[in-house]
Write a protein that holds these residues in place. Structure first.
Motif, PDB file in Angstrom:
ATOM      1  N   SER A 132      81.753  15.020  57.430  1.00  0.00           N
ATOM      2  CA  SER A 132      81.009  15.644  56.348  1.00  0.00           C
ATOM      3  C   SER A 132      79.907  16.504  56.965  1.00  0.00           C
ATOM      4  CB  SER A 132      80.397  14.591  55.419  1.00  0.00           C
ATOM      5  OG  SER A 132      79.829  15.191  54.277  1.00  0.00           O
ATOM      6  N   PHE A 133      79.261  17.282  56.098  1.00  0.00           N
ATOM      7  CA  PHE A 133      78.120  18.099  56.512  1.00  0.00           C
ATOM      8  C   PHE A 133      77.026  17.997  55.462  1.00  0.00           C
ATOM      9  CE2 PHE A 133      81.834  20.359  58.309  1.00  0.00           C
ATOM     10  CZ  PHE A 133      81.506  20.280  59.650  1.00  0.00           C
ATOM     11  N   ASP A 135      74.391  19.414  52.853  1.00  0.00           N
ATOM     12  CA  ASP A 135      74.599  20.504  51.904  1.00  0.00           C
ATOM     13  C   ASP A 135      74.030  21.831  52.401  1.00  0.00           C
ATOM     14  OD1 ASP A 135      75.953  18.863  50.176  1.00  0.00           O
ATOM     15  OD2 ASP A 135      74.212  18.457  48.900  1.00  0.00           O
ATOM     16  N   ARG A 138      76.526  23.794  54.819  1.00  0.00           N
ATOM     17  CA  ARG A 138      77.792  24.346  54.328  1.00  0.00           C
ATOM     18  C   ARG A 138      77.761  25.873  54.173  1.00  0.00           C
ATOM     19  NH1 ARG A 138      81.005  19.936  53.046  1.00  0.00           N
ATOM     20  NH2 ARG A 138      79.866  17.997  52.698  1.00  0.00           N
ATOM     21  N   LEU A 141      78.262  27.506  57.555  1.00  0.00           N
ATOM     22  CA  LEU A 141      79.638  27.452  58.037  1.00  0.00           C
ATOM     23  C   LEU A 141      80.483  28.561  57.397  1.00  0.00           C
ATOM     24  CD1 LEU A 141      80.161  23.581  57.935  1.00  0.00           C
ATOM     25  CD2 LEU A 141      79.595  24.999  59.912  1.00  0.00           C
ATOM     26  N   ARG A 142      80.277  28.785  56.116  1.00  0.00           N
ATOM     27  CA  ARG A 142      81.009  29.879  55.458  1.00  0.00           C
ATOM     28  C   ARG A 142      80.632  31.221  56.081  1.00  0.00           C
ATOM     29  NH1 ARG A 142      79.101  26.829  50.979  1.00  0.00           N
ATOM     30  NH2 ARG A 142      80.717  25.424  50.197  1.00  0.00           N
ATOM     31  N   TRP A 193      87.067  28.695  58.019  1.00  0.00           N
ATOM     32  CA  TRP A 193      85.669  28.269  57.989  1.00  0.00           C
ATOM     33  C   TRP A 193      85.256  27.850  56.567  1.00  0.00           C
ATOM     34  CZ3 TRP A 193      82.745  26.293  61.415  1.00  0.00           C
ATOM     35  CH2 TRP A 193      82.833  26.673  62.749  1.00  0.00           C
ATOM     36  N   ALA A 197      83.863  24.134  55.549  1.00  0.00           N
ATOM     37  CA  ALA A 197      82.604  23.947  54.815  1.00  0.00           C
ATOM     38  C   ALA A 197      82.724  22.944  53.674  1.00  0.00           C
ATOM     39  CB  ALA A 197      82.115  25.291  54.280  1.00  0.00           C
ATOM     40  N   GLU A 198      83.942  22.662  53.237  1.00  0.00           N
ATOM     41  CA  GLU A 198      84.160  21.710  52.142  1.00  0.00           C
ATOM     42  C   GLU A 198      84.444  20.289  52.632  1.00  0.00           C
ATOM     43  OE1 GLU A 198      83.669  22.614  49.007  1.00  0.00           O
ATOM     44  OE2 GLU A 198      83.175  24.608  49.794  1.00  0.00           O
TER      45      GLU A 198
END
Length: 290
Positions: A132-133, A135, A138, A141-142, A193, A197-198
């Motif tokens: 996980s990451f 919030d 994210r 990452l996108r 990517w 991110a999800e």
């Protein structure tokens, strides 16, 4: 050690209605060993591991969607969708349950494969990856994916700086990585990517009754050792290993140290495996062993 031949294969897929191709390599015989690469690379990066482990395993190294010989990604994709494609390769090869090794994005796909079809997974090696990451991470990452909208040249140096120490960037492994990234498809890079991110598997991993090795380098600045610790805590049957001084792509920069940990884990979790790398003092540190 005898050199075994590696076969290049292709699987036609059409889950979304549009025919696609998934490329992969196979070598050796025995229990299936499935290898899943990081974003931007492809199955050819496993050559050292294929040569070593095909002595005892039937090695299958997949080019994930949008990478290598697989079709480019055109439109949104998910980690679970990649896992579905990987499962289709195992079906086509009549292989499973498989020992699954995934690095970075490949480790995320491995988790989704285990969650989607746990009976197809005999064990997992999750290397330099996360579950996980936060919030606030994210969107960053996108943006890594969107940074390639004008071409891959813009993302090569920042990626190498995250993945390798300075000495390795200038060495053959860094230059090979730069060439592979330069040849990558920008649209696939961005889509993958966005999928990364999800990532959110941590709260579901507790349902898996699958032995796992969670391994990372102590110097990994992309997925820090704390991410590996969280994965190991979430998995009911996990061993956590830290390789001192290794960066995010240490598995390809210095394969010998990772091979030792992989071989030790596989020896514990496969039917008739003999250690590939005998080592009186393993070049890794076991932090926890459930």
């Amino acid at each position: 050690m005898s050199r075994r031949s590696t076969l290049r294969k292709f699987l036609r897929l059409g889950h979304s209605g549009e025919p696609r191709q998934l490329g992969y390599r196979t070598s050796g015989t025995g229990e299936p060993l499935l290898l899943l690469h990081p974003i931007g690379l492809d199955g050819s990066w496993w050559s050292t591991y294929i040569e070593l482990f095909s002595e005892r395993f039937r090695v299958i190294a997949v080019d994930l969607p949008g990478h290598g010989a697989s079709s480019p990604v055109r439109g949104p994709i998910t980690l679970d969708g990649m896992a579905r494609d990987v499962a289709a390769v195992l079906e086509a090869e009549k292989a499973g349950p498989a020992h699954v090794v995934g690095v970075s994005m490949g480790g995320m796909v491995a988790q989704h494969l285990a969650l989607r079809q746990p009976r197809k997974v005999a064990s997992m090696i999750l290397c330099a990856t996360a579950g996980s990451f936060a919030d606030d991470v994210r969107p960053l990452l996108r943006e890594r994916g969107m940074a390639a909208r004008a071409g891959m040249a813009a993302v090569i140096e920042p990626t190498l700086e995250r993945w390798f120490p300075p000495r390795a960037r200038a060495a053959a492994v860094g230059q090979d990585c730069a060439r592979t990234l330069a040849a990558a498809d920008p649209g696939s890079w961005a889509a993958c990517w966005a999928a990364i991110a999800e990532l959110a598997t941590l709260d579901r991993l507790g349902a898996l009754d699958i032995p796992a090795l969670v391994i990372t380098g102590s110097a990994d600045i992309t997925t820090a050792p704390t991410a590996a610790e969280a994965l190991a805590r979430a998995l009911p049957d996990a061993r956590l290993v830290i390789v001192p001084g290794a960066w995010h792509m240490g598995v390809f920069e210095d394969p010998k140290r990772f091979v030792a940990a992989f071989a030790d884990f596989l020896e514990r979790n496969s039917g008739d495996y003999g250690a590939v790398v005998p080592a009186r003092e393993p070049p890794f540190v076991v932090l926890s062993d459930k």
